[in-house]
Write a protein that holds these residues in place. Structure first.
Motif, mmCIF file in Angstrom:
data_model
loop_
_atom_site.group_PDB
_atom_site.id
_atom_site.type_symbol
_atom_site.label_atom_id
_atom_site.label_comp_id
_atom_site.label_asym_id
_atom_site.label_seq_id
_atom_site.Cartn_x
_atom_site.Cartn_y
_atom_site.Cartn_z
ATOM 1 N N PHE A 187 108.494 59.594 88.118
ATOM 2 C CA PHE A 187 108.545 58.352 87.336
ATOM 3 C C PHE A 187 109.348 58.525 86.049
ATOM 4 O O PHE A 187 109.994 57.596 85.571
ATOM 5 C CB PHE A 187 107.111 57.930 87.010
ATOM 6 C CG PHE A 187 106.952 56.507 86.546
ATOM 7 C CD1 PHE A 187 107.237 55.448 87.378
ATOM 8 C CD2 PHE A 187 106.459 56.232 85.274
ATOM 9 C CE1 PHE A 187 107.053 54.137 86.964
ATOM 10 C CE2 PHE A 187 106.268 54.924 84.844
ATOM 11 C CZ PHE A 187 106.568 53.879 85.689
ATOM 12 N N ASP A 188 109.300 59.717 85.445
ATOM 13 C CA ASP A 188 110.055 59.958 84.213
ATOM 14 C C ASP A 188 111.553 59.986 84.505
ATOM 15 O O ASP A 188 111.957 60.401 85.591
ATOM 16 C CB ASP A 188 109.638 61.305 83.612
ATOM 17 C CG ASP A 188 108.232 61.272 83.045
ATOM 18 O OD1 ASP A 188 107.722 60.180 82.766
ATOM 19 O OD2 ASP A 188 107.635 62.361 82.899
ATOM 20 N N PRO A 189 112.388 59.525 83.536
ATOM 21 C CA PRO A 189 112.053 59.167 82.150
ATOM 22 C C PRO A 189 111.734 57.692 81.916
ATOM 23 O O PRO A 189 112.071 57.139 80.858
ATOM 24 C CB PRO A 189 113.328 59.562 81.405
ATOM 25 C CG PRO A 189 114.423 59.283 82.394
ATOM 26 C CD PRO A 189 113.848 59.641 83.730
ATOM 27 N N HIS A 190 111.117 57.015 82.860
ATOM 28 C CA HIS A 190 110.613 55.652 82.651
ATOM 29 C C HIS A 190 109.633 55.645 81.475
ATOM 30 O O HIS A 190 108.932 56.619 81.233
ATOM 31 C CB HIS A 190 109.918 55.193 83.926
ATOM 32 C CG HIS A 190 109.570 53.742 84.001
ATOM 33 N ND1 HIS A 190 108.584 53.173 83.220
ATOM 34 C CD2 HIS A 190 110.067 52.743 84.771
ATOM 35 C CE1 HIS A 190 108.483 51.883 83.521
ATOM 36 N NE2 HIS A 190 109.375 51.595 84.455
ATOM 37 N N GLU A 191 109.592 54.531 80.759
ATOM 38 C CA GLU A 191 108.619 54.425 79.664
ATOM 39 C C GLU A 191 107.197 54.362 80.219
ATOM 40 O O GLU A 191 107.032 53.973 81.381
ATOM 41 C CB GLU A 191 108.935 53.198 78.794
ATOM 42 C CG GLU A 191 108.460 51.848 79.313
ATOM 43 C CD GLU A 191 109.370 51.212 80.363
ATOM 44 O OE1 GLU A 191 108.957 50.168 80.917
ATOM 45 O OE2 GLU A 191 110.464 51.710 80.654
ATOM 46 N N PRO A 192 106.158 54.729 79.459
ATOM 47 C CA PRO A 192 106.174 55.131 78.045
ATOM 48 C C PRO A 192 106.754 56.536 77.863
ATOM 49 O O PRO A 192 106.563 57.408 78.711
ATOM 50 C CB PRO A 192 104.693 55.097 77.660
ATOM 51 C CG PRO A 192 103.958 55.362 78.939
ATOM 52 C CD PRO A 192 104.782 54.707 80.015
ATOM 53 N N PHE A 193 107.441 56.731 76.751
ATOM 54 C CA PHE A 193 108.089 58.010 76.478
ATOM 55 C C PHE A 193 107.088 58.942 75.783
ATOM 56 O O PHE A 193 107.223 59.297 74.614
ATOM 57 C CB PHE A 193 109.333 57.796 75.622
ATOM 58 C CG PHE A 193 110.302 56.785 76.195
ATOM 59 C CD1 PHE A 193 110.503 56.680 77.567
ATOM 60 C CD2 PHE A 193 111.007 55.931 75.367
ATOM 61 C CE1 PHE A 193 111.390 55.754 78.101
ATOM 62 C CE2 PHE A 193 111.893 55.003 75.886
ATOM 63 C CZ PHE A 193 112.091 54.903 77.264
ATOM 64 N N ASP A 194 106.090 59.321 76.577
ATOM 65 C CA ASP A 194 105.010 60.170 76.078
ATOM 66 C C ASP A 194 105.341 61.628 76.380
ATOM 67 O O ASP A 194 105.911 61.931 77.445
ATOM 68 C CB ASP A 194 103.696 59.769 76.749
ATOM 69 C CG ASP A 194 102.482 60.348 76.059
ATOM 70 O OD1 ASP A 194 102.628 60.895 74.950
ATOM 71 O OD2 ASP A 194 101.379 60.245 76.629
ATOM 72 N N LEU A 195 104.976 62.513 75.474
ATOM 73 C CA LEU A 195 105.370 63.906 75.583
ATOM 74 C C LEU A 195 104.249 64.834 75.145
ATOM 75 O O LEU A 195 103.432 64.465 74.293
ATOM 76 C CB LEU A 195 106.591 64.180 74.682
ATOM 77 C CG LEU A 195 107.886 63.461 75.034
ATOM 78 C CD1 LEU A 195 108.771 63.340 73.805
ATOM 79 C CD2 LEU A 195 108.603 64.203 76.157
ATOM 80 N N PRO A 196 104.213 66.051 75.684
ATOM 81 C CA PRO A 196 103.275 67.047 75.149
ATOM 82 C C PRO A 196 103.694 67.449 73.744
ATOM 83 O O PRO A 196 104.855 67.301 73.350
ATOM 84 C CB PRO A 196 103.411 68.214 76.129
ATOM 85 C CG PRO A 196 104.756 68.039 76.742
ATOM 86 C CD PRO A 196 105.005 66.563 76.807
ATOM 87 N N GLN A 197 102.749 67.973 72.988
ATOM 88 C CA GLN A 197 102.987 68.260 71.566
ATOM 89 C C GLN A 197 104.164 69.197 71.339
ATOM 90 O O GLN A 197 104.923 69.024 70.396
ATOM 91 C CB GLN A 197 101.728 68.854 70.927
ATOM 92 C CG GLN A 197 100.744 67.807 70.441
ATOM 93 C CD GLN A 197 101.352 66.841 69.442
ATOM 94 O OE1 GLN A 197 101.359 65.631 69.663
ATOM 95 N NE2 GLN A 197 101.857 67.368 68.333
ATOM 96 N N GLU A 198 104.338 70.184 72.200
ATOM 97 C CA GLU A 198 105.419 71.147 71.961
ATOM 98 C C GLU A 198 106.795 70.505 72.084
ATOM 99 O O GLU A 198 107.753 70.966 71.459
ATOM 100 C CB GLU A 198 105.304 72.341 72.915
ATOM 101 C CG GLU A 198 105.326 72.010 74.390
ATOM 102 C CD GLU A 198 103.943 71.777 74.978
ATOM 103 O OE1 GLU A 198 103.791 72.009 76.190
ATOM 104 O OE2 GLU A 198 103.027 71.380 74.222
ATOM 105 N N ARG A 199 106.911 69.444 72.857
ATOM 106 C CA ARG A 199 108.188 68.725 72.942
ATOM 107 C C ARG A 199 108.272 67.612 71.905
ATOM 108 O O ARG A 199 109.368 67.244 71.466
ATOM 109 C CB ARG A 199 108.391 68.151 74.342
ATOM 110 C CG ARG A 199 108.616 69.222 75.394
ATOM 111 C CD ARG A 199 109.033 68.632 76.728
ATOM 112 N NE ARG A 199 109.188 69.679 77.739
ATOM 113 C CZ ARG A 199 110.318 70.336 77.969
ATOM 114 N NH1 ARG A 199 111.403 70.048 77.266
ATOM 115 N NH2 ARG A 199 110.383 71.278 78.908
#
Length: 504
Positions: A187-199
């Motif tokens: 599904f990525d990079p479809h929104e929502p553009f949510d990321l883990p903290q390290e990124r």
């Protein structure tokens, strides 16, 4: 022979190094491209998500007949055609629209499939009490996604990484098998553009505003700093997907599967991230950031790797290409008349083009055409966007049944063999009586953003910044548009809706 299709959703190809700008760092997609033939003039057909997938899985454009919806019972799907010739197919995906109302019959074509949960509004994590919204944020938030993301404790827990990891594991366990298709769809990079903290952490160093990871569709209405931030998030999400694509490529490396495997990388549609002052898709004209897609094709043994092809190609071409890759004649094997054409003659140098022009768009909105130099957007001739009908034997759409909102409008629905290319009976539902729950999918009125015809010369203006007013060029494109619509089995009223003559 084996085949793998890697499909990432909503890829703006300007972010990829293989198309020049490299707004994101995608070493694994670049690594695949070096082993592949690169298509520089590849285009979407039907938009957005599920219409694009129906094109991919049937080899036919469907946006002239109906809106977002399921595979129809008269569609001869890719998986079905492969199975009839002894080719096994498996899908791994986190694209939850396949499992919503309006997404019926897609995954069922595969012999087996795996669904990774948690993307966007996927009704996965269940809790009666809805979580509270953040104190301050820009754009959209949704309680269901806030619940879903509580299950993401590390990057490996996010759905697209899990999808691509599972695809790699499936390939590892089936490496010694033959005649299979692995469809790995994230599904990525479809929104929502949510990321883990390290990124996410490096991005936040240059942003001091409220949380912003989910842009509203439509006109850009955020400060410049927020616009830069959302573009950085998109870029980082694409980079995360690229990292996990690498896990799949590692299996090919480890077992030298490149020698007997066709590997295709592409997307369903692009995405606007401030270009032309718009976000996302659906509302605005179909600029090239939405319509022009990445496509690379690795042939077994790396044949013709490094070649770049300029000919016009389209999403519907993947269906016949995959069949032909397995030695299956697409024209004889498909029970429906194909619009797509195999890419193999282009790759092998047997042909220098598949078509002179192509059309693309959303149902009930502009019909767009390009011949490689010119792009022409043709809007509805009348403000009420009539005449327009949805033709379907499966009356569902995005999240709900497809039908009129008032009981008296039921009388306007007809049934019969209305489509020129199949005898299968369908419902013919007047567009003006249909209400769509998702306002971005509405086709009741064309709206101010897309009501005007537009003409662009890509040779002089590749970024489509300058609309032209050239009567001779427009007449030529209108002639080509009418001809192309006929070749794609357009219902007669589509010509009237667009203010076009039905016959040349």
């Amino acid at each position: 022979m084996k085949a793998i299709v890697i499909l990432l959703d909503s890829v703006n190809r300007h972010f990829l190094g293989l198309y020049g700008q490299a707004l994101a760092h995608t070493p694994n997609i670049d690594r695949l491209a070096k082993k592949s033939v690169i298509f520089d003039n590849h285009w979407a057909g039907s938009l957005p998500c599920m219409p694009a997938r129906r094109d991919l899985f049937t080899g036919r454009l469907n946006f002239l007949e109906r809106n977002w919806g399921p595979m129809e019972p008269f569609d001869h799907s890719l998986g079905e055609a492969l199975r009839e010739h002894g080719v096994y197919s498996h899908m791994v995906t986190d694209h939850y629209h396949y499992f919503r109302t309006g997404g019926e019959n897609y995954v069922q074509q595969f012999d087996t499939y795996a669904f990774v949960r948690g993307q966007e509004l996927d009704p996965w994590v269940s809790k009666v009490s809805r979580p509270e919204s953040a104190a301050a944020f820009i754009g959209k938030r949704h309680p269901q996604y806030e619940l879903n993301r509580t299950a993401f404790h590390s990057e490996a827990d996010f759905p697209s990484p899990k999808t691509l990891k599972q695809a790699a594991e499936w390939l590892e366990s089936n490496k010694d098998e033959d005649r299979f298709l692995l469809w790995a769809e994230a599904f990525d990079p479809h929104e929502p553009f949510d990321l883990p903290q390290e990124r996410l952490h490096p991005i936040l160093h240059s942003y001091s505003g409220p949380e912003y990871m989910w842009p509203e569709y439509g006109v850009v209405d955020v400060p410049d700093q927020a616009l830069a931030h959302i573009r950085s998030r998109y870029s980082a999400l694409l980079e995360m997907a690229d990292h996990w694509v690498g896990k799949l490529l590692d299996v090919l490396d480890r077992h030298n599967l490149w020698e007997d495997t066709t590997v295709i990388f592409t997307s369903d549609h692009g995405y606007l991230l401030g270009e032309h002052s718009f976000f996302a898709k659906n509302y605005m004209p179909v600029y090239n950031e939405i319509a022009r897609l990445p496509l690379t094709v690795h042939l077994p043994g790396g044949a013709h790797a490094g070649t770049r092809i300029q000919a016009l190609t389209q999403s519907v071409d993947l269906y016949p290409t995959l069949l032909e890759s397995f030695g299956i004649d697409p024209q004889r094997s498909c029970r429906n008349r194909l619009h797509g054409k195999s890419l193999l003659p282009l790759i092998n140098g047997q042909s220098d083009k598949l078509r002179d022009e192509l059309i693309y768009g959303y149902f009930g909105k502009n019909v767009n055409i390009t011949d490689g130099q010119w792009v022409y957007f043709r809007s509805a001739g009348e403000a009420d966007n009539r005449p327009l009908h949805v033709y379907t034997a499966m009356p569902t759409t995005l999240g709900h049944a497809l039908g009129p909102s008032h009981i008296e409008d039921l009388k306007a629905i007809e049934a019969g063999a209305f489509l020129s290319w199949t005898e299968y009976p369908v419902y013919r539902i007047p567009g003006h009586v249909i209400r769509t729950n998702d306002r971005t999918q509405s086709f009741l009125h064309t709206g101010d953003l897309i009501k005007a015809h537009r003409l662009f010369d890509l040779s002089a203006d590749p970024c489509q910044n300058n609309q032209l007013f050239d009567e001779d060029a427009e007449k030529q494109m209108i002639y080509k548009l009418i001809s192309c619509m006929h070749r794609h089995d357009a219902p007669e009223e589509q010509f009237a809706r667009l203010g076009l003559q039905a016959r040349l």
